[in-house]
Design a protein around this motif. Structure first.
Motif, short mmCIF file in Angstrom:
data_model
loop_
_atom_site.label_atom_id
_atom_site.label_comp_id
_atom_site.label_asym_id
_atom_site.label_seq_id
_atom_site.Cartn_x
_atom_site.Cartn_y
_atom_site.Cartn_z
N MET A 22 21.87 -20.88 72.16
CA MET A 22 21.73 -19.56 71.53
C MET A 22 21.72 -18.47 72.61
O MET A 22 21.03 -18.59 73.62
N ASN A 23 22.49 -17.43 72.40
CA ASN A 23 22.58 -16.35 73.38
C ASN A 23 21.28 -15.55 73.45
O ASN A 23 20.60 -15.36 72.44
N LYS A 24 20.96 -15.07 74.64
CA LYS A 24 19.81 -14.21 74.80
C LYS A 24 20.09 -12.85 74.18
O LYS A 24 21.24 -12.43 74.07
N SER A 25 19.02 -12.17 73.79
CA SER A 25 19.18 -10.86 73.17
C SER A 25 18.68 -9.76 74.10
O SER A 25 17.66 -9.92 74.78
N ILE A 26 19.42 -8.66 74.13
CA ILE A 26 19.09 -7.51 74.98
C ILE A 26 19.18 -6.24 74.16
O ILE A 26 20.16 -6.03 73.44
N ASP A 60 14.89 -10.45 74.64
CA ASP A 60 14.51 -11.07 75.91
C ASP A 60 14.43 -10.07 77.05
O ASP A 60 13.78 -10.31 78.06
N ALA A 61 15.13 -8.95 76.90
CA ALA A 61 15.10 -7.91 77.93
C ALA A 61 15.45 -6.58 77.29
O ALA A 61 16.08 -6.53 76.22
N LYS A 91 25.58 -5.64 86.14
CA LYS A 91 24.86 -5.89 87.40
C LYS A 91 23.36 -6.02 87.15
O LYS A 91 22.69 -6.85 87.78
N LEU A 92 22.84 -5.18 86.24
CA LEU A 92 21.43 -5.28 85.90
C LEU A 92 21.12 -6.65 85.32
O LEU A 92 20.12 -7.29 85.68
N ILE A 93 21.98 -7.09 84.42
CA ILE A 93 21.77 -8.39 83.76
C ILE A 93 21.90 -9.53 84.76
O ILE A 93 21.13 -10.51 84.72
N GLN A 94 22.85 -9.43 85.67
CA GLN A 94 23.05 -10.47 86.68
C GLN A 94 21.78 -10.67 87.51
O GLN A 94 21.35 -11.81 87.74
N LYS A 95 21.20 -9.58 87.97
CA LYS A 95 19.98 -9.70 88.77
C LYS A 95 18.80 -10.21 87.94
O LYS A 95 17.95 -10.94 88.44
N TRP A 96 18.77 -9.83 86.67
CA TRP A 96 17.73 -10.35 85.77
C TRP A 96 17.88 -11.87 85.63
O TRP A 96 16.88 -12.61 85.69
N GLU A 97 19.09 -12.35 85.49
CA GLU A 97 19.33 -13.79 85.37
C GLU A 97 19.00 -14.52 86.67
O GLU A 97 18.70 -15.72 86.65
N PHE A 114 16.86 4.52 84.39
CA PHE A 114 17.94 3.61 84.05
C PHE A 114 17.57 2.26 84.66
O PHE A 114 17.73 2.05 85.86
N ARG A 115 17.05 1.35 83.83
CA ARG A 115 16.54 0.09 84.37
C ARG A 115 16.57 -1.01 83.31
O ARG A 115 16.70 -0.73 82.11
#
Length: 311
Positions: free
Chosen positions: A1-5, A90-91, A108-114, A160-161
């Motif tokens: 299941m995909n994460k939700s943002i 989730d974020a 890029k924000l999501i990549q660093k979160w992962e 913006f975060r």
């Protein structure tokens, strides 16, 4: 299941920017394997912002609106959006609605979160298009914050975060009357990472931050995270008292030695006015802190919701 943002976007008189922003966001997320929700928080707009948001929410299942009962300010509107979705995603990504925060940064924000970072914040590079005065006042703001507050801010830090759900849960528990979210997110800690970006030009409209609002924002940030201004007032008072005593002794010795007093009515008046003004400044600093305590003691909510289509 995909994460939700969830992407939370405080909006105040942004009617002409909504279509462009939604289009840019949809282009950005179309190849990302996440379930996205766009949460537009109308902060008491006087234009067609609410009407447009209601129409867009009917056209797109992932678009939601949250209408506040009046204008509560950008920081409170942002908190309203985070409070609304904190338990369902989730974020959360927060950004402005005028296109100055480029949607292309979101991956890029999501990549660093992962990668394991729980707060991925952004730092705006100096924008030459803003002009010398605007950039210098921004640098002055962060310089004052770093000198007078107990936490350190990197120049150009923006709202913006991306924050992880655990950070959102912690932030939602804050009940401060005057929110300074940049400082709160800095203060809570967790694993943080900064991404630098070049701001886009504002698509339409004008900045909601006047000089007066920016000065109030600076005072709000400093007094929310430090009592240094009070300590500085004490040090200033002691220093001036010592100086006055030294000058008084010098005056007495001069009078005894030469047998006459020093003339200078104008200088005396100037000194009295100076110290009178200084007293008012110190009282003003104390008054700001007392005022914050007074408003906090009322226990009023940060915002009131008029309507929403979020279930």
């Amino acid at each position: 299941m995909n994460k939700s943002i969830a992407i939370v976007i405080p909006s105040y008189n942004e009617a002409t920017n909504i279509d462009v922003l939604i289009h840019a966001l949809n282009e950005t997320i179309e190849n990302l394997n996440y379930n996205f929700k766009f949460i537009f928080v109308d902060d008491g707009s006087s234009d067609e912002t609410v009407a447009i948001l209601k129409e867009k929410s009917k056209e797109h299942q992932h678009i939601f609106y949250l209408e506040l009962s009046r204008n509560f300010g950008h920081q409170n509107a942002l908190k309203a959006g985070i409070d609304l979705v904190k338990n369902d995603v989730d974020a959360i990504i927060s950004m402005d609605g005028d296109m100055q925060h480029p949607p292309k940064i979101i991956p890029k924000l999501i990549q660093k979160w992962e990668e394991g970072f729980e707060v991925v914040y952004t730092i705006r590079e100096e924008d030459k298009k803003l002009g010398f005065v605007k950039n210098k006042t921004s640098n002055l703001f962060y310089g004052l914050m770093n000198k007078l507050s107990d936490i350190k801010f990197e120049p150009g830090t923006a709202d913006f975060r991306l924050i992880d759900k655990k950070v959102a849960q912690v932030f939602s528990d804050f009940t401060e009357n005057e929110l300074f979210i940049r400082g709160i997110i800095n203060w809570v800690g967790f694993k943080q990472f900064a991404i630098h970006y070049e701001p886009n030009e504002r698509y339409s409209g004008k900045s909601k931050y006047t000089v007066g609002k920016m000065m109030r924002f600076a005072v709000q940030g400093i007094t929310s995270f430090s009592t240094k201004p009070l300590s500085m007032a004490i040090i200033l008072g002691i220093s001036l008292s010592v100086m006055a005593f030294i000058f008084y002794i010098a005056y007495v010795l001069y009078s005894v030695y030469y047998g006459h007093v020093i003339s200078g009515w104008a200088s005396v008046i100037t000194t009295v006015v100076f110290f009178g003004g200084l007293n008012l400044v110190v009282l003003g600093i104390i008054g700001v802190y007392i005022g914050k305590l007074f408003m906090q003691s009322k226990g009023r909510p940060n915002y009131l919701i008029s309507s929403t289509n979020y279930k």
